[in-house]
Design an enzyme around this catalytic site. Structure first.
Site, short mmCIF file in Angstrom:
data_model
loop_
_atom_site.label_atom_id
_atom_site.label_comp_id
_atom_site.label_asym_id
_atom_site.label_seq_id
_atom_site.Cartn_x
_atom_site.Cartn_y
_atom_site.Cartn_z
N LEU A 234 0.86 -1.17 0.00
CA LEU A 234 0.00 0.00 0.00
C LEU A 234 0.90 1.23 0.00
O LEU A 234 1.96 1.22 0.63
CB LEU A 234 -0.91 0.04 1.24
CG LEU A 234 -1.97 -1.06 1.38
CD1 LEU A 234 -2.72 -0.88 2.69
CD2 LEU A 234 -2.94 -1.06 0.21
N ASP A 235 0.48 2.28 -0.69
CA ASP A 235 1.23 3.52 -0.65
C ASP A 235 1.37 4.01 0.79
O ASP A 235 0.54 3.72 1.65
CB ASP A 235 0.52 4.61 -1.47
CG ASP A 235 0.53 4.31 -2.96
OD1 ASP A 235 1.33 3.47 -3.39
OD2 ASP A 235 -0.28 4.93 -3.67
N LYS A 236 2.41 4.78 1.02
CA LYS A 236 2.69 5.27 2.38
C LYS A 236 1.48 5.95 2.99
O LYS A 236 1.15 5.71 4.16
CB LYS A 236 3.88 6.24 2.33
CG LYS A 236 4.23 6.83 3.69
CD LYS A 236 5.47 7.71 3.60
CE LYS A 236 5.84 8.26 4.98
NZ LYS A 236 7.07 9.09 4.94
N THR B 153 -1.65 5.66 2.20
CA THR B 153 -2.88 4.89 2.09
C THR B 153 -3.01 4.02 3.33
O THR B 153 -2.06 3.34 3.72
CB THR B 153 -2.88 4.01 0.83
OG1 THR B 153 -2.82 4.84 -0.32
CG2 THR B 153 -4.14 3.15 0.76
N ARG C 243 -5.43 5.91 -7.74
CA ARG C 243 -5.18 7.36 -7.82
C ARG C 243 -5.12 7.82 -9.27
O ARG C 243 -5.69 8.87 -9.64
CB ARG C 243 -3.88 7.69 -7.09
CG ARG C 243 -3.93 7.37 -5.60
CD ARG C 243 -2.55 7.36 -4.97
NE ARG C 243 -1.91 8.68 -5.04
CZ ARG C 243 -0.65 8.90 -4.72
NH1 ARG C 243 0.13 7.89 -4.33
NH2 ARG C 243 -0.15 10.13 -4.78
#
Length: 552
Positions: free
Chosen positions: A145-147, A149, A248
């Site tokens: 997961l993105d930082k 998120t 995104r």
């Protein structure tokens, strides 16, 4: 050193050595790539002889062995860091945990702070590379997961589990659903975004939808809720591929980037941060949450399905979108005391708007209304200073219904715009009040431009007598104004609250307090209803997604 030994069956005659060991050690969590490296390092023995070529074929009946050197942790191996991880599932093979927003999944050269891996190593030291045999920098990680998120992630505790889970993610056998808050409202309530993705042609740190050379990327979205005035929407997004920044990029491609996304919604993010109200501070990150995850257990084969409600910042923003001022429209027959009521509300230090005051400014020398009337009628109803000759214009409107409607069509949109800007300006107030004589006739109550309507009721003899005289109106003029509006019976029937102007000014002030309290109570009920709805939304969504997975 770990040593595995086997007696080769004659049924394995002709099987390559690397494929033999890859099969034999699959349940041990050893990948074929690792088997190959061991063989090439001289760690495979066939009948007492070292063999360095994996393609060597077996004859059957041999005694074989292969050894794995103990893994030595490097200087840059991630250290265990104490942290409070929320655990949704745990056994000796795998975990399902919640990653907080602001935490990077695994160590990276540019990442200084503790990562999810650091927290995992502290709570489950058995996943460390020297124990589990997994990658030193990314032990247990099968997806990311993105930082910024938040949400739930599956984590492997053994190399065997990691291989199986990673394979399922790669082969799209995992059901993942995210929640996002996006700018505006998509024109379609649901849809599929099938748009290949690759590196941005000029900004290599970004991803983009590309015409050529992109990798398959498919997302399904559904609009769950849209905030007041279409400012932002809550959407559920199921991804069928796992491209970097996929949601995104896809939502921005659709024209509705995520709130707080400074990369893929930079213009919208700047505009949002400049808002004059409290919402400007409520999107400190991209509003994306990994809400639902259903995976197949790597050993038992059962479905492991978990969901997690969005974190506080996500839900606070949703609540903030609804917590705008309750927009109260005030109506009544001409001369009934609406302006006095507005004055009483101002005395209570409440934000108030007067359509009559707005028209007076629009009709003034520098007013936009005066300019439009001058352009439309060639100065016929304009004074020397540029203002509107209200007497002449009123006489013309009396004699021609077409003329009256044309003037209304010119002026009303400007009044409506000023009223909308007034409500925006006072968004953070509990309630704001607008006195608009023709609000009902113009359909504002049906078009969502006000949240409630209050009507001022006045005895006919008082309105046409005492109050008419105070305003300096003759009987005929008042009758004309009355003819342009609904009857008092119809007006009051359309109101949420009726206020009496049968007494004196002090009585009307008491009624103003009653209106304030009614509006505040209505606003609080609206907020409570939304909180209750939101609380029930998460389990209901999880049930829906589980049903979809069962039908797939």
């Amino acid at each position: 050193m770990n040593i595995w030994k086997r007696n080769v069956d004659f049924s394995d005659r002709g099987v390559r050595l690397d494929k033999f060991w890859g099969r034999e050690l699959a349940d041990e969590g050893v990948s074929r790539g690792r088997v190959k490296s061991w063989i090439e390092s001289g760690m495979a023995i066939v009948d007492g002889q070292s063999v360095t070529k994996g393609k060597q074929k077996l004859l059957g009946g041999e005694q074989v062995s292969i050894g794995a050197e103990d893994i030595l942790m490097g200087e840059n191996a991630p250290e265990p860091v104490a942290g409070d991880l929320s655990v949704l599932f745990e056994d000796e093979h795998m975990l399902v945990v919640e990653k907080r927003a602001g935490v990077t999944t695994h160590p990276a050269p540019a990442e200084k702070g503790p990562t999810l891996v650091n927290y995992l190593l502290h709570q489950w030291p058995d996943i460390a590379a020297d124990v589990s045999g997994m990658d030193e920098q990314r032990p247990g990680i099968v997806h990311r997961l993105d930082k910024d998120t938040s949400g739930i992630m599956a984590v492997a505790r053994t190399e065997a589990a990691r291989l199986k889970l990673a394979s399922d993610f790669a082969e799209r056998k995992v059901h993942k659903v995210y929640l996002a808050i996006v700018h505006g409202c998509p024109s379609q309530p649901y849809g599929t975004i099938d748009a290949p993705m690759g590196r941005h042609p000029s900004q290599k740190t970004r991803m983009a939808v590309v015409d050529k050379g992109g990798r398959d990327a498919r997302s399904e979205y559904r609009v769950l809720w849209t905030g007041p005035r279409g400012l932002a929407s809550l959407v559920a997004v199921r991804i069928h591929t796992g491209r970097t920044h996929q949601i995104r990029v896809h939502m921005a491609h659709l024209g509705h980037p995520l709130l707080g996304d400074s990369v893929y919604g930079s213009r919208e993010n700047v505009d949002w941060s400049r808002r004059p109200d409290s919402l400007a501070t409520l999107a400190p990150r991209q509003m994306l949450h990994a809400f639902y995850l259903s995976v197949t257990h790597p050993v038992t084969g059962e479905k492991i399905t978990r969901w997690q409600a969005p974190p506080t910042d996500f839900q606070t923003l949703l609540s903030g979108l609804t917590r705008e001022c309750l927009r109260v429209g005030i109506v009544g027959m001409p001369g009934c005391g609406k302006s006095t009521m507005l004055g009483a509300l101002r005395g209570l230090e409440l934000p108030c708007f007067s359509a009559d005051d707005s028209v007076a400014v629009l009709y003034g020398p520098d007013g936009d209304g005066a300019s439009m009337i001058r352009q439309r009628f060639g100065g016929q109803y304009s004074l020397e200073d540029g203002s509107v000759d209200k007497t002449a214009l009123f006489q013309a409107m009396q004699t021609s219904e077409t003329m009256r409607r044309e003037v209304m069509d010119l002026i009303h949109p400007m009044v409506r715009h000023e009223c909308e800007e007034f409500f925006k300006e006072h968004r953070d107030e509990v309630a704001a009040f607008a006195e608009v004589p023709l609000l009902l006739e113009s359909g504002w109550h049906k078009g969502g431009r006000v949240d409630m309507v209050a009507g001022v009721s006045c005895p006919e003899e008082k309105r046409t007598g005492e109050l008419r005289e105070k305003r300096g109106l003759d009987v005929e003029t008042l009758a004309v104004f009355d003819s342009w509006q609904w009857s008092e019976k119809d007006k009051l029937a359309a109101c949420d609250l009726v206020l009496s102007n049968a007494g004196g000014v002090e009585d009307l002030q008491i009624e103003a307090g009653r209106l304030r309290d009614f509006a505040c109570d209505k606003a609080e009920r609206r907020n409570r209803e939304f909180e209750d709805w939101m609380e029930g939304l998460w389990p209901n969504l999880a049930d829906e997604f589980s049903a979809e997975g069962a039908d797939a």
